[in-house]
Design a protein around this motif. Structure first.
Motif, PDB file in Angstrom:
ATOM      1  N   LEU A   1     -74.275  31.701  59.020  1.00 24.67           N
ATOM      2  CA  LEU A   1     -74.958  30.476  58.352  1.00 24.67           C
ATOM      3  C   LEU A   1     -76.205  30.937  58.119  1.00 24.67           C
ATOM      4  O   LEU A   1     -76.776  30.337  57.243  1.00 24.67           O
ATOM      5  CB  LEU A   1     -75.008  29.414  59.653  1.00 24.67           C
ATOM      6  N   LEU A   2     -76.811  32.160  58.832  1.00 21.25           N
ATOM      7  CA  LEU A   2     -78.109  32.643  58.475  1.00 21.25           C
ATOM      8  C   LEU A   2     -78.300  33.060  57.111  1.00 21.25           C
ATOM      9  O   LEU A   2     -79.138  33.073  56.420  1.00 21.25           O
ATOM     10  CB  LEU A   2     -78.577  33.666  59.542  1.00 21.25           C
ATOM     11  N   LEU A   3     -77.062  33.700  56.561  1.00 23.48           N
ATOM     12  CA  LEU A   3     -77.043  33.972  55.391  1.00 23.48           C
ATOM     13  C   LEU A   3     -76.458  33.096  54.275  1.00 23.48           C
ATOM     14  O   LEU A   3     -76.614  33.428  53.066  1.00 23.48           O
ATOM     15  CB  LEU A   3     -76.100  35.452  55.331  1.00 23.48           C
ATOM     16  N   ASP A   4     -76.228  31.951  54.543  1.00 23.88           N
ATOM     17  CA  ASP A   4     -75.904  31.116  53.621  1.00 23.88           C
ATOM     18  C   ASP A   4     -76.868  30.446  52.806  1.00 23.88           C
ATOM     19  O   ASP A   4     -78.211  30.350  53.260  1.00 23.88           O
ATOM     20  CB  ASP A   4     -75.396  29.822  54.379  1.00 23.88           C
ATOM     21  N   VAL A   5     -76.800  30.661  51.387  1.00 25.35           N
ATOM     22  CA  VAL A   5     -77.904  30.390  50.425  1.00 25.35           C
ATOM     23  C   VAL A   5     -78.359  28.819  50.593  1.00 25.35           C
ATOM     24  O   VAL A   5     -79.353  28.459  50.192  1.00 25.35           O
ATOM     25  CB  VAL A   5     -77.198  30.687  49.214  1.00 25.35           C
ATOM     26  N   PHE A   6     -77.653  27.873  51.037  1.00 29.03           N
ATOM     27  CA  PHE A   6     -77.840  26.466  50.961  1.00 29.03           C
ATOM     28  C   PHE A   6     -78.640  26.367  52.678  1.00 29.03           C
ATOM     29  O   PHE A   6     -79.498  25.365  52.420  1.00 29.03           O
ATOM     30  CB  PHE A   6     -76.722  25.570  50.772  1.00 29.03           C
ATOM     31  N   VAL A   7     -77.870  26.750  53.631  1.00 28.91           N
ATOM     32  CA  VAL A   7     -78.640  26.077  54.788  1.00 28.91           C
ATOM     33  C   VAL A   7     -79.023  27.107  55.617  1.00 28.91           C
ATOM     34  O   VAL A   7     -79.867  27.127  56.685  1.00 28.91           O
ATOM     35  CB  VAL A   7     -77.366  25.477  55.715  1.00 28.91           C
ATOM     36  N   GLY A   8     -79.092  28.356  55.064  1.00 26.46           N
ATOM     37  CA  GLY A   8     -79.927  29.630  55.879  1.00 26.46           C
ATOM     38  C   GLY A   8     -81.301  29.582  56.333  1.00 26.46           C
ATOM     39  O   GLY A   8     -81.676  29.803  57.690  1.00 26.46           O
ATOM     40  N   GLU A   9     -81.949  28.948  55.511  1.00 25.35           N
ATOM     41  CA  GLU A   9     -83.480  28.925  56.056  1.00 25.35           C
ATOM     42  C   GLU A   9     -83.733  27.509  56.956  1.00 25.35           C
ATOM     43  O   GLU A   9     -84.391  27.671  57.805  1.00 25.35           O
ATOM     44  CB  GLU A   9     -84.484  28.534  54.520  1.00 25.35           C
ATOM     45  N   THR A  10     -82.418  26.477  56.778  1.00 23.31           N
ATOM     46  CA  THR A  10     -82.873  25.658  57.611  1.00 23.31           C
ATOM     47  C   THR A  10     -82.558  25.927  59.273  1.00 23.31           C
ATOM     48  O   THR A  10     -83.042  25.543  59.955  1.00 23.31           O
ATOM     49  CB  THR A  10     -81.866  24.621  57.160  1.00 23.31           C
ATOM     50  N   VAL A  11     -81.322  26.652  59.316  1.00 20.57           N
ATOM     51  CA  VAL A  11     -80.807  27.445  60.545  1.00 20.57           C
ATOM     52  C   VAL A  11     -81.941  28.307  61.135  1.00 20.57           C
ATOM     53  O   VAL A  11     -82.329  28.411  62.234  1.00 20.57           O
ATOM     54  CB  VAL A  11     -79.749  28.178  60.131  1.00 20.57           C
ATOM     55  N   ARG A  12     -82.611  28.895  60.353  1.00 19.10           N
ATOM     56  CA  ARG A  12     -83.671  29.946  60.687  1.00 19.10           C
ATOM     57  C   ARG A  12     -84.715  29.152  61.384  1.00 19.10           C
ATOM     58  O   ARG A  12     -85.359  29.478  62.352  1.00 19.10           O
ATOM     59  CB  ARG A  12     -84.150  30.844  59.602  1.00 19.10           C
TER      60      ARG A  12
END
Length: 245
Positions: A53-64
């Motif tokens: 999830l942290l590497l996901d291009v769509f939600v990565g920044e949200t998770v971070r």
């Protein structure tokens, strides 16, 4: 609004946000509402999916951002990865949220008072990554500290001591009276945030300081912490000494 108008009023409000919510923004509602006080932000991270999830291009920044906002991080589903993977994930989570407490869990089972305690004074939590938490483990994993002393000389000395709490002291709460006759205050420290507010409607002794805290067992030097607090109440600069084990 509905919760605040209920009779009797709730002792605490627990909000479960969606998986793509911004917990910091939700917490802003508590900060903006005079009748509410923010207790903590708890974030669950699934050990078997968090790296992806942290590497996901769509939600990565949200998770971070979700992780960075946490006061308490629960590394859930920790039984689904090996020890080396758990350590690597824990290090990555600490890098994103260095002030957050971190605990491993299976099926999100942790003591309820690790999240919040509705009592007016004894509300405190901290968690540790050294062991997996399970119901009933609180006394084994956490160490409780109570501090009972006379009044403080000034608000400034008190704030200085609270701001300099060791990282291991994840939550501290209590009442402080003042020798100069000023009204007692309620103090709350969560993950490095310090709040000192009037003790309105509370039974607080103006000639007494009563604080409680909880931290991962063995992570804080109790004697050094008490020395620091006594020095703060007397407005004396505490001696330089390590207060984290």
């Amino acid at each position: 609004d509905c919760a605040l108008t209920r009779e009797p009023r709730p002792d605490a409000i627990l909000i479960e946000a969606s998986g793509v919510a911004e917990p910091e923004r939700i917490a802003d509602y508590a900060r903006a509402e005079p009748d509410l006080a923010l207790g903590s932000i708890v974030v669950l991270a699934a050990a078997d999916t968090i790296e992806r999830l942290l590497l996901d291009v769509f939600v990565g920044e949200t998770v971070r951002r979700q992780i960075a906002a946490a006061d308490l991080l629960i590394l859930n589903r920790s039984d689904l990865v090996d020890a080396a993977t758990r350590r690597a994930i824990a290090e990555r989570l600490r890098a994103i949220a260095p002030r957050a407490a971190l605990v491993e869990a299976i099926r999100a089972e942790i003591p309820a008072d690790a999240v919040f305690d509705a009592s007016s004074i004894a509300s405190a939590f901290a968690c540790t990554p050294i062991d997996r938490a399970a119901p009933g483990d609180h006394e084994r994993i956490f160490e409780r500290w109570a501090f009972d002393a006379g009044p403080a000389r000034s608000n400034e000395g008190l704030r200085t001591a609270l701001t300099g709490m060791p990282a291991g002291v994840h939550r501290l709460k209590g009442f402080v009276g003042f020798a100069d006759g000023a009204a007692p205050v309620l103090v709350q420290c969560v993950a490095g945030r310090v709040e000192i507010t009037p003790a309105i409607g509370a039974i607080a002794d103006p000639d007494r300081t009563l604080l409680v805290a909880v931290w991962p067992r063995g992570s804080v030097d109790r004697a050094a912490l008490e020395q620091r607090m006594h020095a703060a109440l007397d407005d004396v600069q505490p001696a330089a000494s390590p207060i984290s084990a």
